[in-house]
Design a protein around this motif. Structure first.
Motif, PDB file in Angstrom:
ATOM      1  N   THR A 109       0.836  -1.203   0.000  1.00 44.20           N
ATOM      2  CA  THR A 109       0.000   0.000   0.000  1.00 44.20           C
ATOM      3  C   THR A 109       0.868   1.248   0.000  1.00 44.20           C
ATOM      4  N   ILE A 110       1.911   1.235   0.826  1.00 40.22           N
ATOM      5  CA  ILE A 110       2.844   2.371   0.879  1.00 40.22           C
ATOM      6  C   ILE A 110       3.569   2.530  -0.449  1.00 40.22           C
ATOM      7  N   VAL A 111       4.046   1.420  -1.004  1.00 38.71           N
ATOM      8  CA  VAL A 111       4.764   1.455  -2.283  1.00 38.71           C
ATOM      9  C   VAL A 111       3.877   2.053  -3.374  1.00 38.71           C
ATOM     10  N   GLY A 112       2.612   1.643  -3.391  1.00 37.56           N
ATOM     11  CA  GLY A 112       1.687   2.187  -4.385  1.00 37.56           C
ATOM     12  C   GLY A 112       1.430   3.663  -4.186  1.00 37.56           C
ATOM     13  N   ASP A 113       1.230   4.075  -2.934  1.00 34.68           N
ATOM     14  CA  ASP A 113       0.975   5.490  -2.645  1.00 34.68           C
ATOM     15  C   ASP A 113       2.172   6.361  -3.016  1.00 34.68           C
ATOM     16  N   GLU A 114       3.366   5.850  -2.793  1.00 35.50           N
ATOM     17  CA  GLU A 114       4.586   6.623  -3.032  1.00 35.50           C
ATOM     18  C   GLU A 114       5.083   6.524  -4.473  1.00 35.50           C
ATOM     19  N   GLY A 115       4.487   5.647  -5.262  1.00 39.53           N
ATOM     20  CA  GLY A 115       4.905   5.494  -6.644  1.00 39.53           C
ATOM     21  C   GLY A 115       6.267   4.847  -6.798  1.00 39.53           C
ATOM     22  N   LEU A 116       6.595   3.917  -5.904  1.00 41.42           N
ATOM     23  CA  LEU A 116       7.897   3.250  -5.953  1.00 41.42           C
ATOM     24  C   LEU A 116       7.835   2.042  -6.886  1.00 41.42           C
ATOM     25  N   GLU A 117       8.632   2.063  -7.931  1.00 44.47           N
ATOM     26  CA  GLU A 117       8.727   0.945  -8.856  1.00 44.47           C
ATOM     27  C   GLU A 117       9.739  -0.093  -8.363  1.00 44.47           C
ATOM     28  N   ILE A 118      10.778   0.374  -7.680  1.00 47.25           N
ATOM     29  CA  ILE A 118      11.785  -0.500  -7.082  1.00 47.25           C
ATOM     30  C   ILE A 118      11.972  -0.049  -5.639  1.00 47.25           C
ATOM     31  N   SER A 119      11.902  -0.998  -4.717  1.00 49.73           N
ATOM     32  CA  SER A 119      11.954  -0.621  -3.301  1.00 49.73           C
ATOM     33  C   SER A 119      12.527  -1.754  -2.470  1.00 49.73           C
ATOM     34  N   GLN A 120      12.692  -1.486  -1.185  1.00 47.24           N
ATOM     35  CA  GLN A 120      13.033  -2.523  -0.222  1.00 47.24           C
ATOM     36  C   GLN A 120      12.600  -2.049   1.156  1.00 47.24           C
ATOM     37  N   PRO A 121      12.265  -2.985   2.047  1.00 48.16           N
ATOM     38  CA  PRO A 121      11.991  -2.568   3.425  1.00 48.16           C
ATOM     39  C   PRO A 121      13.287  -2.146   4.099  1.00 48.16           C
ATOM     40  N   ALA A 122      13.185  -1.156   4.989  1.00 48.74           N
ATOM     41  CA  ALA A 122      14.363  -0.692   5.716  1.00 48.74           C
ATOM     42  C   ALA A 122      14.840  -1.763   6.685  1.00 48.74           C
ATOM     43  N   LEU A 123      16.100  -1.660   7.105  1.00 48.54           N
ATOM     44  CA  LEU A 123      16.685  -2.597   8.059  1.00 48.54           C
ATOM     45  C   LEU A 123      16.729  -1.980   9.442  1.00 48.54           C
ATOM     46  N   ASP A 124      16.345  -2.776  10.436  1.00 45.79           N
ATOM     47  CA  ASP A 124      16.474  -2.338  11.826  1.00 45.79           C
ATOM     48  C   ASP A 124      17.964  -2.176  12.128  1.00 45.79           C
ATOM     49  N   PRO A 125      18.459  -0.953  12.332  1.00 46.38           N
ATOM     50  CA  PRO A 125      19.904  -0.760  12.493  1.00 46.38           C
ATOM     51  C   PRO A 125      20.464  -1.361  13.780  1.00 46.38           C
ATOM     52  N   ASP A 126      19.618  -1.580  14.781  1.00 40.55           N
ATOM     53  CA  ASP A 126      20.083  -2.122  16.056  1.00 40.55           C
ATOM     54  C   ASP A 126      20.265  -3.638  16.022  1.00 40.55           C
ATOM     55  N   LYS A 127      19.559  -4.315  15.124  1.00 41.48           N
ATOM     56  CA  LYS A 127      19.602  -5.779  15.103  1.00 41.48           C
ATOM     57  C   LYS A 127      20.140  -6.342  13.784  1.00 41.48           C
ATOM     58  N   SER A 128      20.430  -5.482  12.825  1.00 42.22           N
ATOM     59  CA  SER A 128      20.776  -5.947  11.482  1.00 42.22           C
ATOM     60  C   SER A 128      22.244  -5.775  11.171  1.00 42.22           C
ATOM     61  N   GLU A 129      22.685  -6.576  10.219  1.00 39.59           N
ATOM     62  CA  GLU A 129      23.974  -6.366   9.591  1.00 39.59           C
ATOM     63  C   GLU A 129      23.741  -5.411   8.425  1.00 39.59           C
ATOM     64  N   VAL A 130      24.133  -4.144   8.619  1.00 35.58           N
ATOM     65  CA  VAL A 130      23.872  -3.097   7.633  1.00 35.58           C
ATOM     66  C   VAL A 130      25.123  -2.868   6.792  1.00 35.58           C
ATOM     67  N   HIS A 131      25.025  -3.118   5.493  1.00 32.18           N
ATOM     68  CA  HIS A 131      26.155  -2.925   4.582  1.00 32.18           C
ATOM     69  C   HIS A 131      26.196  -1.525   4.012  1.00 32.18           C
ATOM     70  N   HIS A 132      25.022  -0.932   3.815  1.00 33.92           N
ATOM     71  CA  HIS A 132      24.930   0.395   3.206  1.00 33.92           C
ATOM     72  C   HIS A 132      23.985   1.243   4.050  1.00 33.92           C
ATOM     73  N   GLN A 133      24.425   2.408   4.415  1.00 31.56           N
ATOM     74  CA  GLN A 133      23.685   3.243   5.348  1.00 31.56           C
ATOM     75  C   GLN A 133      22.302   3.628   4.825  1.00 31.56           C
ATOM     76  N   ILE A 134      22.149   3.684   3.513  1.00 29.14           N
ATOM     77  CA  ILE A 134      20.854   4.078   2.955  1.00 29.14           C
ATOM     78  C   ILE A 134      19.756   3.078   3.296  1.00 29.14           C
ATOM     79  N   THR A 135      20.117   1.856   3.648  1.00 30.85           N
ATOM     80  CA  THR A 135      19.105   0.840   3.969  1.00 30.85           C
ATOM     81  C   THR A 135      18.655   0.897   5.430  1.00 30.85           C
ATOM     82  N   ALA A 136      19.346   1.664   6.268  1.00 29.50           N
ATOM     83  CA  ALA A 136      19.014   1.725   7.698  1.00 29.50           C
ATOM     84  C   ALA A 136      17.695   2.469   7.910  1.00 29.50           C
TER      85      ALA A 136
END
Length: 406
Positions: free
Chosen positions: A205-232
């Protein structure tokens, strides 16, 4: 004295009827010939006339159909019978109902590359995706398919098995755009993702409202292995499309227009619209199975401005567990020479008893090295393709290909 030859007279009297008969037969043959010739001539004229008419109609039809787009090699078929697309829906062996097929609502597709060791994690992920809205497809890279049959959703999922292959290898071969054309969104996920706080229906629903053709869910920075800061994840945000970085190399600010500052998602958990996936599938190289470098170029498939149509969803987030998967195994785990030991028993034994360090085989350094090699190959192919295609215009001219890091 004139002698009368009785035999000669008799012979002449007999030959006259024969000559008459021959004349009659010849006349009949000639008459039939002339009649048939006349009829044939008329038929020939009619055929020529018909051929001319057919040619006129064909030419008119040809001119009318020249602009029609047909699937290659389908020209011998009437257009209405050509089925260009398919899907991954299972069909019943009996009680087939066209009404049920026509009335079904649009679905999306969840695909995950899986190994049996992450079975519990994958089970929790799949249970988040309701079967009424999603089709599930598992790519088994360890050959263990039967071991999933005890899960209640397993018989409804599509299982594809090929040992030691990546999800991009599977995707290139089994997710052709014409096969997945009916699905609104395609999730191409890794297996080591925690989805406790993720709701896929709200996400779309969010992806449709925002018009995102390519997306990903954000990563929980406290529990995740974050490789790229943009995903946090940003806690007070719904969606973000860019990152700010003012220190070190590769700075990102409001003037940044290219990945990884903006227009970029990671290859770990991307979600594609139907149109974006059709483009991305073409860009996946058949022999470069790790797909490194692809992330920087995905913005070209964003169906427009990558600074608007590519983003990270903060409101629906996941955890990247960073578990070792491909390339990490227990020595002799798949040793087929062991007598009277089934694959299931080997998995069971490996789970109940922790292997010693000497039993562990870690090929991940070699895999990482191969990933970098493939990234360099992909970069060279891209640059070569740009030079060779005189008709292509780069919509993002200010963007220069920078090396991707993982």
């Amino acid at each position: 004295m004139k002698t009368f030859n009785h035999g000669s007279a008799l012979s002449d009297s007999k030959s006259r009827p024969c000559l008459c008969s021959l004349f009659v037969v010849a006349s009949l043959i000639c008459g039939a010939y002339f009649i048939s010739t006349a009829l044939t001539s008329e038929e020939y004229k009619e055929r020529v006339s018909r051929w001319k008419m057919i040619n006129i109609l064909q030419n008119a039809k040809s001119n009318k159909c020249m602009e029609q787009c047909r699937a290659p090699r389908s020209e011998a078929l009437p257009k209405g019978i050509v089925a260009e697309t398919s899907n991954l829906e299972m069909r019943p062996l009996w009680s087939y109902s066209m009404q049920n097929v026509d009335s079904k609502k649009s679905k999306s597709l969840l695909t995950i590359a899986v190994g049996i060791k992450q079975k519990d994690i994958v089970d929790r992920i799949v249970k988040k995706f309701p079967s009424s809205d999603f089709v599930v497809m598992l790519f088994h890279y360890d050959g263990a398919v039967d071991e999933w049959s005890d899960l209640d959703w397993s018989n409804k999922a599509i299982h594809v098995s090929a040992v030691n292959q990546t999800k991009w290898w599977f995707a290139k071969r089994f997710l052709h755009p014409n096969i997945v054309a009916e699905y609104k969104y395609i999730f191409l996920w890794d297996e080591d993702l925690g989805a406790e706080h993720f709701n896929p229906k709200r996400y779309l629903t969010i992806v449709g409202d925002e018009g995102l053709e390519i997306s990903q869910p954000a990563l929980d920075p406290d529990k995740s292995e974050v490789h790229h800061q943009i995903t946090a994840r940003r806690r007070k945000s719904r969606v973000h499309r860019r990152i700010y970085k003012f220190k070190g190399s590769g700075r990102c600010d409001n003037h940044s227009t290219a990945p990884p500052c903006i227009g970029w998602v990671e290859l770990m958990a991307p979600v594609f619209s139907r149109a974006a996936w059709r483009c991305a599938w073409y860009m996946i190289q058949n022999d470069l199975i790790h797909a490194w470098g692809l992330d920087k170029q995905l913005g070209y498939c964003a169906q427009g401005d990558r600074m608007k149509n590519v983003g990270v969803v903060d409101a629906e987030y996941i955890v990247h567990l960073g578990l070792p998967t491909l390339g990490f195994k227990v020595e002799n785990e798949f040793n087929a020479t062991q007598p009277n030991v089934t694959q299931k028993e080997r998995y069971s034994n490996s789970e109940t008893s922790a292997p010693s360090e000497s039993q562990k085989v870690d090929n991940r350094p070699e895999i990482r090295r191969q990933s970098f090699i493939e990234m360099q190959i992909f970069q060279k192919r891209w640059e070569s393709a740009v030079k060779e295609d005189n008709c292509w215009v780069d919509p993002f001219k200010q963007y220069s290909f920078n090396q991707s890091t993982h």
